[in-house]
Scaffold this motif. Sequence first.
Motif, PDB file in Angstrom:
ATOM      1  N   THR A 159      -2.452 -14.638  14.388  1.00 50.46           N
ATOM      2  CA  THR A 159      -2.698 -15.278  13.099  1.00 50.46           C
ATOM      3  C   THR A 159      -4.171 -15.107  12.738  1.00 50.46           C
ATOM      4  O   THR A 159      -4.972 -14.667  13.569  1.00 50.46           O
ATOM      5  CB  THR A 159      -2.329 -16.775  13.138  1.00 50.46           C
ATOM      6  OG1 THR A 159      -3.094 -17.422  14.172  1.00 50.46           O
ATOM      7  CG2 THR A 159      -0.849 -16.962  13.410  1.00 50.46           C
ATOM      8  N   VAL A 160      -4.531 -15.463  11.530  1.00 50.70           N
ATOM      9  CA  VAL A 160      -5.900 -15.277  11.046  1.00 50.70           C
ATOM     10  C   VAL A 160      -6.587 -16.627  10.895  1.00 50.70           C
ATOM     11  O   VAL A 160      -6.083 -17.517  10.196  1.00 50.70           O
ATOM     12  CB  VAL A 160      -5.907 -14.534   9.691  1.00 50.70           C
ATOM     13  CG1 VAL A 160      -7.343 -14.371   9.182  1.00 50.70           C
ATOM     14  CG2 VAL A 160      -5.231 -13.178   9.834  1.00 50.70           C
ATOM     15  N   LEU A 173      -2.567 -21.341  20.763  1.00 48.95           N
ATOM     16  CA  LEU A 173      -1.180 -21.073  20.388  1.00 48.95           C
ATOM     17  C   LEU A 173      -0.926 -19.571  20.278  1.00 48.95           C
ATOM     18  O   LEU A 173       0.110 -19.073  20.741  1.00 48.95           O
ATOM     19  CB  LEU A 173      -0.845 -21.755  19.061  1.00 48.95           C
ATOM     20  CG  LEU A 173       0.605 -21.564  18.569  1.00 48.95           C
ATOM     21  CD1 LEU A 173       1.607 -22.067  19.612  1.00 48.95           C
ATOM     22  CD2 LEU A 173       0.824 -22.267  17.239  1.00 48.95           C
ATOM     23  N   ASP A 174      -1.857 -18.837  19.671  1.00 48.36           N
ATOM     24  CA  ASP A 174      -1.719 -17.378  19.600  1.00 48.36           C
ATOM     25  C   ASP A 174      -1.547 -16.785  20.988  1.00 48.36           C
ATOM     26  O   ASP A 174      -0.708 -15.904  21.211  1.00 48.36           O
ATOM     27  CB  ASP A 174      -2.969 -16.770  18.943  1.00 48.36           C
ATOM     28  CG  ASP A 174      -2.907 -16.806  17.421  1.00 48.36           C
ATOM     29  OD1 ASP A 174      -2.026 -17.483  16.874  1.00 48.36           O
ATOM     30  OD2 ASP A 174      -3.760 -16.157  16.787  1.00 48.36           O
ATOM     31  N   LYS A 189      -0.853 -10.992  11.790  1.00 46.05           N
ATOM     32  CA  LYS A 189      -2.069 -11.129  10.980  1.00 46.05           C
ATOM     33  C   LYS A 189      -1.788 -11.394   9.499  1.00 46.05           C
ATOM     34  O   LYS A 189      -2.670 -11.227   8.659  1.00 46.05           O
ATOM     35  CB  LYS A 189      -2.958  -9.883  11.124  1.00 46.05           C
ATOM     36  CG  LYS A 189      -3.457  -9.658  12.538  1.00 46.05           C
ATOM     37  CD  LYS A 189      -4.417  -8.484  12.618  1.00 46.05           C
ATOM     38  CE  LYS A 189      -4.929  -8.293  14.040  1.00 46.05           C
ATOM     39  NZ  LYS A 189      -5.880  -7.157  14.155  1.00 46.05           N
ATOM     40  N   LYS A 190      -0.573 -11.845   9.176  1.00 43.94           N
ATOM     41  CA  LYS A 190      -0.243 -12.194   7.793  1.00 43.94           C
ATOM     42  C   LYS A 190      -0.297 -13.709   7.572  1.00 43.94           C
ATOM     43  O   LYS A 190      -0.411 -14.169   6.448  1.00 43.94           O
ATOM     44  CB  LYS A 190       1.159 -11.681   7.439  1.00 43.94           C
ATOM     45  CG  LYS A 190       1.300 -10.171   7.438  1.00 43.94           C
ATOM     46  CD  LYS A 190       0.476  -9.540   6.325  1.00 43.94           C
ATOM     47  CE  LYS A 190       0.709  -8.026   6.277  1.00 43.94           C
ATOM     48  NZ  LYS A 190      -0.090  -7.383   5.217  1.00 43.94           N
ATOM     49  N   LEU A 191      -0.222 -14.464   8.653  1.00 47.16           N
ATOM     50  CA  LEU A 191      -0.218 -15.919   8.565  1.00 47.16           C
ATOM     51  C   LEU A 191      -1.618 -16.425   8.899  1.00 47.16           C
ATOM     52  O   LEU A 191      -2.150 -16.138   9.973  1.00 47.16           O
ATOM     53  CB  LEU A 191       0.798 -16.496   9.553  1.00 47.16           C
ATOM     54  CG  LEU A 191       1.219 -17.952   9.394  1.00 47.16           C
ATOM     55  CD1 LEU A 191       1.844 -18.186   8.018  1.00 47.16           C
ATOM     56  CD2 LEU A 191       2.218 -18.318  10.483  1.00 47.16           C
ATOM     57  N   ALA A 221       5.339 -15.535  12.299  1.00 51.31           N
ATOM     58  CA  ALA A 221       4.106 -14.948  12.825  1.00 51.31           C
ATOM     59  C   ALA A 221       4.392 -13.707  13.668  1.00 51.31           C
ATOM     60  O   ALA A 221       3.642 -12.723  13.619  1.00 51.31           O
ATOM     61  CB  ALA A 221       3.344 -15.983  13.645  1.00 51.31           C
ATOM     62  N   LYS A 222       5.461 -13.726  14.421  1.00 46.69           N
ATOM     63  CA  LYS A 222       5.813 -12.573  15.251  1.00 46.69           C
ATOM     64  C   LYS A 222       6.279 -11.397  14.402  1.00 46.69           C
ATOM     65  O   LYS A 222       5.986 -10.236  14.723  1.00 46.69           O
ATOM     66  CB  LYS A 222       6.899 -12.964  16.253  1.00 46.69           C
ATOM     67  CG  LYS A 222       6.389 -13.833  17.402  1.00 46.69           C
ATOM     68  CD  LYS A 222       7.463 -14.075  18.453  1.00 46.69           C
ATOM     69  CE  LYS A 222       6.866 -14.830  19.644  1.00 46.69           C
ATOM     70  NZ  LYS A 222       7.859 -15.064  20.714  1.00 46.69           N
ATOM     71  N   LYS A 223       6.968 -11.699  13.338  1.00 44.97           N
ATOM     72  CA  LYS A 223       7.481 -10.639  12.461  1.00 44.97           C
ATOM     73  C   LYS A 223       6.388 -10.084  11.555  1.00 44.97           C
ATOM     74  O   LYS A 223       6.448  -8.922  11.122  1.00 44.97           O
ATOM     75  CB  LYS A 223       8.622 -11.192  11.607  1.00 44.97           C
ATOM     76  CG  LYS A 223       9.349 -10.137  10.784  1.00 44.97           C
ATOM     77  CD  LYS A 223      10.527 -10.743  10.033  1.00 44.97           C
ATOM     78  CE  LYS A 223      11.246  -9.685   9.191  1.00 44.97           C
ATOM     79  NZ  LYS A 223      12.405 -10.246   8.465  1.00 44.97           N
TER      80      LYS A 223
END
Length: 324
Positions: free
Chosen positions: A180-181, A172-173, A152-154, A147-149
């Motif tokens: 995350t999305v 958690l975000d 908004k892709k996960l 998620a860090k790398k």
Amino acid sequence: MKKRNFLRTCTLLALGASVLAAHAQEFPPKKTITMVVGFAAGGAADTAARIIARKLGENIGASVVIDNRGGAGGNIAHQFAANGPTDGSTILFGSVGPLTIAPHMMKLPYDPVKDLSPITMGVNFPNVLVVHAGTGIKTFPEYIAYAKKNPKKLDYASTGPGSASHLAGELLDDMAGIETVHVPYKGGAPALQDLLGERVAAYFSTYSTSQAYIDNGKLIPLASTGAQRLKSLPKIPTVAESGYPGFSATNWYAFVASSKVPAATLDRWNTELVKVLKSPDVVDQLNSHGLTPQPGTRDELAKYITKESATWGRVIRERKITGE
């Protein structure tokens, strides 16, 4: 003669009033009892409600049917109950989202405090962060690293805007500093379906919803959201012990009803539901699904709702979360 007629009239009126009062407080109501659930069939709320409803029907000698009214994170069902029958024939298996989270996120067509009255807490349990096997993610640290790398892709599923599974992701975000999305669904069953179909990567699921797929390896459990590890998943750490102390996002369902239902009827429902929730067979069934029964008084539930509302209200304000 006039005096006798007057006294006779008064006596009849008194008897009539007594009969009406007795009828108004009749328990259980002489009709089918409806237990409203705010999520689609197949999820944890539905599972718990059906276990409880079967025993309740046996105890009170009445038919208890489940009415699944999914959508809007459970708010549709809560609005229905708030405006529903006032004779005690309809009770709602309410949830943390509509009762303590949604009021801080959006304008609701009902007031969960003024329009709904507490009966008893039902069940309390943590969620489990799971991902489908196709993600290649096998541990919680790997999830955070990905998620860090990849901001908004996960994406992760929830049972709707303002639900416990939604807020677990937001919390958690916030604590992990990731983006995350959020992808909302109408309940645990449809969220799980898309997760298994690999249309969404993760889900803060109830253990009962994902258990079979964890067992067969289609879903990978990464962490649980409570203060302690799940007894059913002793090797899976909590989020709190994985580098985010203080993280807690438990899910719960509680019984409430329209605030227009007479207090005496609500008290009777408390008595009957507490009896069910303490029944050894019901306790065993709920525990087998990772659900912990927590029967209590009406006042205890009211205080708990107030406390939870304050906690999630702060998170929502700080994260600037809306119902969109």
